[in-house]
Design a protein around this motif. Structure first.
Motif, PDB file in Angstrom:
ATOM      1  N   ASP A  91       0.834  -1.189   0.000  1.00  0.00           N
ATOM      2  CA  ASP A  91       0.000   0.000   0.000  1.00  0.00           C
ATOM      3  C   ASP A  91       0.876   1.248   0.000  1.00  0.00           C
ATOM      4  O   ASP A  91       2.032   1.203   0.442  1.00  0.00           O
ATOM      5  N   GLU A  92       0.310   2.349  -0.467  1.00  0.00           N
ATOM      6  CA  GLU A  92       1.052   3.622  -0.434  1.00  0.00           C
ATOM      7  C   GLU A  92       1.352   4.040   1.000  1.00  0.00           C
ATOM      8  O   GLU A  92       2.368   4.664   1.273  1.00  0.00           O
ATOM      9  N   ASP A  93       0.435   3.683   1.912  1.00  0.00           N
ATOM     10  CA  ASP A  93       0.604   4.073   3.316  1.00  0.00           C
ATOM     11  C   ASP A  93       1.018   2.888   4.181  1.00  0.00           C
ATOM     12  O   ASP A  93       0.651   2.800   5.357  1.00  0.00           O
ATOM     13  N   ALA A  94       1.786   1.974   3.601  1.00  0.00           N
ATOM     14  CA  ALA A  94       2.265   0.819   4.361  1.00  0.00           C
ATOM     15  C   ALA A  94       3.104   1.286   5.547  1.00  0.00           C
ATOM     16  O   ALA A  94       3.805   2.304   5.455  1.00  0.00           O
ATOM     17  N   PRO A  95       3.053   0.580   6.680  1.00  0.00           N
ATOM     18  CA  PRO A  95       3.851   0.980   7.854  1.00  0.00           C
ATOM     19  C   PRO A  95       5.339   0.865   7.577  1.00  0.00           C
ATOM     20  O   PRO A  95       5.769   0.294   6.572  1.00  0.00           O
ATOM     21  N   ALA A  96       6.137   1.404   8.500  1.00  0.00           N
ATOM     22  CA  ALA A  96       7.589   1.456   8.316  1.00  0.00           C
ATOM     23  C   ALA A  96       8.236   0.082   8.287  1.00  0.00           C
ATOM     24  O   ALA A  96       9.338  -0.072   7.762  1.00  0.00           O
ATOM     25  N   SER A  97       7.587  -0.908   8.838  1.00  0.00           N
ATOM     26  CA  SER A  97       8.122  -2.268   8.797  1.00  0.00           C
ATOM     27  C   SER A  97       6.965  -3.258   8.724  1.00  0.00           C
ATOM     28  O   SER A  97       5.884  -3.009   9.261  1.00  0.00           O
ATOM     29  N   LEU A  98       7.215  -4.363   8.044  1.00  0.00           N
ATOM     30  CA  LEU A  98       6.206  -5.410   7.876  1.00  0.00           C
ATOM     31  C   LEU A  98       6.767  -6.710   8.445  1.00  0.00           C
ATOM     32  O   LEU A  98       7.781  -7.225   7.966  1.00  0.00           O
ATOM     33  N   ALA A  99       6.108  -7.243   9.460  1.00  0.00           N
ATOM     34  CA  ALA A  99       6.531  -8.509  10.064  1.00  0.00           C
ATOM     35  C   ALA A  99       5.695  -9.644   9.481  1.00  0.00           C
ATOM     36  O   ALA A  99       4.477  -9.535   9.351  1.00  0.00           O
ATOM     37  N   PHE A 100       6.376 -10.734   9.128  1.00  0.00           N
ATOM     38  CA  PHE A 100       5.718 -11.900   8.553  1.00  0.00           C
ATOM     39  C   PHE A 100       5.905 -13.096   9.494  1.00  0.00           C
ATOM     40  O   PHE A 100       6.883 -13.838   9.370  1.00  0.00           O
TER      41      PHE A 100
END
Length: 228
Positions: A120-129
């Protein structure tokens, strides 16, 4: 009696040092990694999740990868070595992907699965999987997240994390061209390279374990001489 006790102490010291030297590197280097570990908000990329160890040395049978908020699309990569099961949420977006190995992956081999993702354009600063690694015997949940200032490699079971760079006005990340080229080369490198820092830490810790064992041996020998 003293002689027998001292010999037992010497033996215990040697065994303890050997166990530390061999076991600590394995514990420190065993994890599920993701490559690349950085994407740009609003962009697309292919994420590869890799592993080199099973659960307590048991062959790996499946990986279940849960999706964080901030993804606009997810498309698992078809692979003849894995069957794929896709779960979707009420919003129609992919919430989890389970890769089941056609043949369990032995510890001596590196396993990897991949998926294309759109941010997304407004994705958070980090993505945990968060990843659940299931093995022939047991399972490991790679779900821990490091606190601010904490080294992720110090965690027992860290979740793979992708950092998100903000897009600039021209739609690209805030990197100059040289940095972009370097990132592209890193993304194409073997995922085993991503494990080098933790392997180095494991090696250092293992050496420390060996030194501890040798120290125990020296102390035991001195005690034996005094007893004699």
């Amino acid at each position: 009696m003293r002689s027998t006790t001292t010999r037992r102490t010497v033996t215990a010291g040697l065994i303890g040092g050997a166990i530390l030297a061999l076991a600590i590197p394995t514990m420190a280097s065993a994890h599920v990694s993701v490559s690349p570990d950085e994407l740009i908000a609003g962009d697309h990329g292919v994420l590869t999740f890799s592993f080199a160890h099973g659960c307590e040395n048991s062959p790996t049978t499946s990986l279940k990868v849960s999706m964080p908020e901030g993804l606009a699309s997810v498309a698992p990569t078809a692979d003849s070595d894995w069957t794929i099961d896709i779960e979707k949420g009420d919003d129609g977006l992919v919430s989890a992907v389970t890769y089941t190995a056609v043949t369990p992956v032995p510890n001596e081999l590196r396993g990897a699965v991949s998926m294309a993702v759109g941010l997304d354009e407004d994705a958070p600063a980090s993505l945990a999987f968060p990843v659940i690694q299931t093995c022939v015997d047991g399972s490991t949940e790679w779900t821990q997240l490091a606190d601010d200032g904490e080294d992720p490699h110090s965690l027992d079971a860290p979740a793979p994390v992708v950092e998100v760079a903000a897009a600039s006005a021209d739609g690209h990340g805030e990197h100059d061209s040289a940095e972009d080229a370097e990132d592209a080369d890193s993304a194409g490198a073997d995922a085993a390279d991503d494990e080098a820092p933790s392997n180095a830490v494991g090696t250092a810790l293992g050496a420390g374990g060996l030194v501890a064992g040798l120290a125990a041996l020296v102390v035991s020998v001195l005690a034996y001489r005094r007893a004699a």
